[in-house]
Scaffold this motif. Structure first.
Motif, PDB file in Angstrom:
ATOM      1  N   SER A   1      41.857  33.530  42.023  1.00 31.39           N
ATOM      2  CA  SER A   1      40.942  33.999  43.061  1.00 31.39           C
ATOM      3  C   SER A   1      41.494  35.221  43.801  1.00 31.39           C
ATOM      4  O   SER A   1      40.725  36.002  44.379  1.00 31.39           O
ATOM      5  CB  SER A   1      40.655  32.871  44.063  1.00 31.39           C
ATOM      6  OG  SER A   1      41.855  32.432  44.679  1.00 31.39           O
ATOM      7  N   ARG A   2      42.824  35.420  43.773  1.00 34.97           N
ATOM      8  CA  ARG A   2      43.429  36.547  44.476  1.00 34.97           C
ATOM      9  C   ARG A   2      43.127  37.893  43.813  1.00 34.97           C
ATOM     10  O   ARG A   2      43.367  38.949  44.412  1.00 34.97           O
ATOM     11  CB  ARG A   2      44.936  36.349  44.569  1.00 34.97           C
ATOM     12  CG  ARG A   2      45.349  35.200  45.505  1.00 34.97           C
ATOM     13  CD  ARG A   2      46.826  34.918  45.424  1.00 34.97           C
ATOM     14  NE  ARG A   2      47.187  34.411  44.097  1.00 34.97           N
ATOM     15  CZ  ARG A   2      48.423  34.013  43.782  1.00 34.97           C
ATOM     16  NH1 ARG A   2      49.386  34.080  44.681  1.00 34.97           N
ATOM     17  NH2 ARG A   2      48.685  33.566  42.566  1.00 34.97           N
ATOM     18  N   VAL A   3      42.609  37.870  42.583  1.00 37.55           N
ATOM     19  CA  VAL A   3      42.311  39.135  41.902  1.00 37.55           C
ATOM     20  C   VAL A   3      41.210  39.891  42.629  1.00 37.55           C
ATOM     21  O   VAL A   3      41.100  41.113  42.534  1.00 37.55           O
ATOM     22  CB  VAL A   3      41.911  38.871  40.427  1.00 37.55           C
ATOM     23  CG1 VAL A   3      40.506  38.290  40.328  1.00 37.55           C
ATOM     24  CG2 VAL A   3      41.991  40.161  39.615  1.00 37.55           C
ATOM     25  N   GLY A   4      40.381  39.174  43.383  1.00 38.36           N
ATOM     26  CA  GLY A   4      39.313  39.823  44.135  1.00 38.36           C
ATOM     27  C   GLY A   4      39.847  40.816  45.153  1.00 38.36           C
ATOM     28  O   GLY A   4      39.276  41.892  45.362  1.00 38.36           O
ATOM     29  N   ASP A   5      40.967  40.471  45.808  1.00 35.43           N
ATOM     30  CA  ASP A   5      41.573  41.384  46.777  1.00 35.43           C
ATOM     31  C   ASP A   5      42.024  42.678  46.106  1.00 35.43           C
ATOM     32  O   ASP A   5      41.850  43.777  46.655  1.00 35.43           O
ATOM     33  CB  ASP A   5      42.776  40.705  47.446  1.00 35.43           C
ATOM     34  CG  ASP A   5      42.372  39.478  48.249  1.00 35.43           C
ATOM     35  OD1 ASP A   5      41.227  39.461  48.748  1.00 35.43           O
ATOM     36  OD2 ASP A   5      43.183  38.547  48.366  1.00 35.43           O
ATOM     37  N   LYS A   6      42.597  42.554  44.925  1.00 39.82           N
ATOM     38  CA  LYS A   6      43.079  43.734  44.199  1.00 39.82           C
ATOM     39  C   LYS A   6      41.919  44.627  43.778  1.00 39.82           C
ATOM     40  O   LYS A   6      42.002  45.860  43.870  1.00 39.82           O
ATOM     41  CB  LYS A   6      43.882  43.287  42.981  1.00 39.82           C
ATOM     42  CG  LYS A   6      44.542  44.429  42.234  1.00 39.82           C
ATOM     43  CD  LYS A   6      45.405  43.920  41.101  1.00 39.82           C
ATOM     44  CE  LYS A   6      46.111  45.061  40.377  1.00 39.82           C
ATOM     45  NZ  LYS A   6      46.952  44.570  39.248  1.00 39.82           N
ATOM     46  N   ILE A   7      40.821  44.008  43.318  1.00 39.31           N
ATOM     47  CA  ILE A   7      39.659  44.793  42.893  1.00 39.31           C
ATOM     48  C   ILE A   7      39.079  45.551  44.080  1.00 39.31           C
ATOM     49  O   ILE A   7      38.729  46.740  43.973  1.00 39.31           O
ATOM     50  CB  ILE A   7      38.591  43.880  42.248  1.00 39.31           C
ATOM     51  CG1 ILE A   7      39.150  43.204  40.988  1.00 39.31           C
ATOM     52  CG2 ILE A   7      37.345  44.692  41.898  1.00 39.31           C
ATOM     53  CD1 ILE A   7      38.198  42.191  40.374  1.00 39.31           C
ATOM     54  N   ARG A   8      38.972  44.894  45.228  1.00 36.80           N
ATOM     55  CA  ARG A   8      38.427  45.543  46.421  1.00 36.80           C
ATOM     56  C   ARG A   8      39.280  46.743  46.846  1.00 36.80           C
ATOM     57  O   ARG A   8      38.763  47.786  47.244  1.00 36.80           O
ATOM     58  CB  ARG A   8      38.342  44.547  47.582  1.00 36.80           C
ATOM     59  CG  ARG A   8      37.201  43.558  47.480  1.00 36.80           C
ATOM     60  CD  ARG A   8      36.973  42.847  48.806  1.00 36.80           C
ATOM     61  NE  ARG A   8      38.158  42.111  49.246  1.00 36.80           N
ATOM     62  CZ  ARG A   8      38.428  40.861  48.891  1.00 36.80           C
ATOM     63  NH1 ARG A   8      37.592  40.219  48.086  1.00 36.80           N
ATOM     64  NH2 ARG A   8      39.500  40.251  49.330  1.00 36.80           N
ATOM     65  N   GLU A   9      40.597  46.584  46.764  1.00 33.15           N
ATOM     66  CA  GLU A   9      41.498  47.645  47.196  1.00 33.15           C
ATOM     67  C   GLU A   9      41.442  48.872  46.275  1.00 33.15           C
ATOM     68  O   GLU A   9      41.546  50.012  46.738  1.00 33.15           O
ATOM     69  CB  GLU A   9      42.938  47.115  47.250  1.00 33.15           C
ATOM     70  CG  GLU A   9      43.164  46.066  48.328  1.00 33.15           C
ATOM     71  CD  GLU A   9      44.539  45.439  48.235  1.00 33.15           C
ATOM     72  OE1 GLU A   9      45.334  45.885  47.356  1.00 33.15           O
ATOM     73  OE2 GLU A   9      44.832  44.504  49.009  1.00 33.15           O
ATOM     74  N   LEU A  10      41.290  48.630  44.965  1.00 35.14           N
ATOM     75  CA  LEU A  10      41.362  49.726  43.998  1.00 35.14           C
ATOM     76  C   LEU A  10      40.004  50.358  43.684  1.00 35.14           C
ATOM     77  O   LEU A  10      39.948  51.413  43.043  1.00 35.14           O
ATOM     78  CB  LEU A  10      42.001  49.223  42.701  1.00 35.14           C
ATOM     79  CG  LEU A  10      43.462  48.749  42.821  1.00 35.14           C
ATOM     80  CD1 LEU A  10      43.974  48.263  41.470  1.00 35.14           C
ATOM     81  CD2 LEU A  10      44.355  49.859  43.371  1.00 35.14           C
ATOM     82  N   ALA A  11      38.911  49.729  44.105  1.00 32.66           N
ATOM     83  CA  ALA A  11      37.585  50.295  43.834  1.00 32.66           C
ATOM     84  C   ALA A  11      37.470  51.689  44.449  1.00 32.66           C
ATOM     85  O   ALA A  11      37.927  51.928  45.572  1.00 32.66           O
ATOM     86  CB  ALA A  11      36.502  49.378  44.396  1.00 32.66           C
ATOM     87  N   ARG A  12      36.875  52.598  43.712  1.00 30.39           N
ATOM     88  CA  ARG A  12      36.724  53.980  44.197  1.00 30.39           C
ATOM     89  C   ARG A  12      35.529  54.648  43.535  1.00 30.39           C
ATOM     90  O   ARG A  12      34.931  54.109  42.601  1.00 30.39           O
ATOM     91  CB  ARG A  12      37.985  54.775  43.898  1.00 30.39           C
ATOM     92  CG  ARG A  12      38.284  54.969  42.413  1.00 30.39           C
ATOM     93  CD  ARG A  12      39.396  55.993  42.230  1.00 30.39           C
ATOM     94  NE  ARG A  12      39.824  56.163  40.849  1.00 30.39           N
ATOM     95  CZ  ARG A  12      39.192  56.917  39.947  1.00 30.39           C
ATOM     96  NH1 ARG A  12      38.070  57.552  40.271  1.00 30.39           N
ATOM     97  NH2 ARG A  12      39.668  57.032  38.712  1.00 30.39           N
ATOM     98  N   SER A  13      35.203  55.837  44.019  1.00 30.08           N
ATOM     99  CA  SER A  13      34.099  56.603  43.429  1.00 30.08           C
ATOM    100  C   SER A  13      34.498  57.143  42.060  1.00 30.08           C
ATOM    101  O   SER A  13      35.686  57.357  41.777  1.00 30.08           O
ATOM    102  CB  SER A  13      33.719  57.769  44.353  1.00 30.08           C
ATOM    103  OG  SER A  13      33.281  57.287  45.607  1.00 30.08           O
ATOM    104  N   VAL A  14      33.506  57.370  41.229  1.00 28.97           N
ATOM    105  CA  VAL A  14      33.740  57.833  39.854  1.00 28.97           C
ATOM    106  C   VAL A  14      33.151  59.229  39.688  1.00 28.97           C
ATOM    107  O   VAL A  14      32.037  59.497  40.142  1.00 28.97           O
ATOM    108  CB  VAL A  14      33.091  56.862  38.844  1.00 28.97           C
ATOM    109  CG1 VAL A  14      33.259  57.373  37.426  1.00 28.97           C
ATOM    110  CG2 VAL A  14      33.691  55.479  38.985  1.00 28.97           C
TER     111      VAL A  14
END
Length: 415
Positions: free
Chosen positions: A143-156
């Motif tokens: 479940s902690r992978v969600g935090d990593k995805i939120r942090e690394l999400a960016r514009s393309v």
């Protein structure tokens, strides 16, 4: 923060969402304002996840029209793509949704079924561009992978979008099953469908028939004896043939097993991929009565609950949804109605009449649909090519939770 999960049907959005939630709590569905689509919304700490209806290649769905309106308020888009069908699915998503407008992340599911060359291609692109791309088996995630995805999400950038579409990812197909045999497949699918959804009814009847006598002797009769001193009118209201307690107890005995077993059957077929394979196989037969294979799913759901079936018809094609609702109205007997019918057939000693009863319901509804919807233009159906796999107990529990909640909160009070 509001995060929207976007993807094609059966891409693993709901399974991913379940894995991201750190604590168990009842899910909440909300109607999209001004539309007929339902989007699942759940809160986890300071994050609000929105699980949207799946997009279907080559079709314009009732739900798809309004998903684009709803997601405009989101802070991030998470695109879920099957690694086994990466190229065709990412092309659809990049055309339908604005990749450049919001911070995004791409989650590639079905990691366990991808070949090594494709995995290397994706990882090389990820490392070179520091791209928010995550490869995983959505059935087994922390479940902690969600935090990593939120942090690394960016514009393309546009260049990155083009490069994503040009990645050389091999399409992987599952081993050919009997459902995919050209002539035999539809009939194998039809027989499988009848077995899957008639078995819960038969088992529910066997259980209810045995439990009814036990409950009557140990609970109902005890309550009647306990109420011996109450006024006759009140006693009749509570324990008469149509009393609140007596009829309520019997309604529960006959309806609950059908609901739980039918809900379990639907969950198993969905999570195992069997539903999609049956849907693909039966499409040629369904087209003859003005429907597609996908319209079969709401019709089946109607044997659990007609209301749920009408709601699930929102995932149908726009031009066939009316036909689908018509068939549900005429031919889908809800689990409560099936429970009552089982008790009548059982009392008469002819329990197997339930089989021709269901067959006649479906036949009449299909004839009705064929007669009244002759001019319907049935769209082409894009097969999902879903993999068959064993469903996990945790996922089945997640699927059954809203079914049980609806039964106890809505159905039983009405009974």
């Amino acid at each position: 923060m509001k995060i929207v999960l976007l993807g094609l049907e059966s891409s693993g959005k709901t399974t991913l969402l379940k894995g991201l939630l750190q604590k168990k709590f009842p899910t909440q569905g909300s109607n999209v304002k001004g539309s007929t689509s339902t989007i699942l919304e759940v809160n986890e700490n300071q994050t609000r996840y929105m699980d949207t209806p799946g997009i279907r290649i080559g079709s314009e769905l009732v739900s798809s029209q309004y998903t684009r309106k709803k997601i405009k308020s989101a802070d991030q888009y998470w695109f879920i793509v099957r690694g086994t069908h990466f190229k065709e699915e990412i092309e659809v998503l990049t055309e339908v949704f604005p990749f450049e407008d919001k911070p995004i992340a791409i989650i590639v599911s079905f990691e366990d079924k991808m070949d090594q060359e494709s995995l290397n291609e994706i990882n090389d692109f990820k490392e070179k561009n520091k791209f928010p791309l995550f490869i995983m088996d959505t059935r087994r995630i922390d479940s902690r992978v969600g935090d990593k995805i939120r942090e690394l999400a960016r514009s393309v950038t546009f260049a990155e979008r083009v490069e994503i579409n040009n990645l050389r990812i091999k399409k992987i197909k599952d081993l050919k099953s009997l459902f995919q045999v050209r002539i035999l497949g539809p009939y194998v699918a039809l027989i499988t469908l009848l077995v899957i959804y008639s078995l819960p009814i038969f088992l529910a009847y066997q259980f209810s028939k045995r439990v009814e006598g036990i409950v009557e002797s140990t609970i109902v009769n005890c309550l009647i004896r306990w109420s011996g001193g109450t006024p006759e009118t009140l006693k009749t209201v509570l324990f008469g043939d149509f009393g609140i307690l007596s009829l309520g107890i019997y309604s529960f005995i006959w309806a609950f097993p059908v609901v739980i077993l039918f809900g379990l059957a639907i969950a198993i077929t969905e999570e195992s991929g069997l539903k999609d394979q049956i849907t693909d196989a039966l499409d040629p037969l369904m087209r003859k009565v003005g429907l597609t294979g996908q319209d079969l799913v709401p019709i089946i759901n109607g044997f659990g609950c007609n209301v749920v079936a009408i709601q699930s018809s929102r995932s149908c094609n726009i031009c066939t949804r009316k036909n689908c609702i018509s068939v549900i109205s005429f031919g889908s007997a809800c689990s409560y109605q099936l429970g009552a019918s089982l008790s009548v057939f059982g009392a008469s000693g002819h329990i197997f009449l339930i089989i021709p009863y269901i067959f006649i319901l479906i036949l009449i509804s299909l004839i009705h649909g064929k007669i009244w919807n002759k001019k319907t233009l049935v769209p082409m159906f894009k097969k999902r090519e879903t993999f068959l796999q064993w469903p996990s107990g945790q996922t089945l529990s997640y699927r059954l939770k809203p079914v049980l909640s609806q039964f106890f909160v809505q159905a039983m009070p009405i009974f």
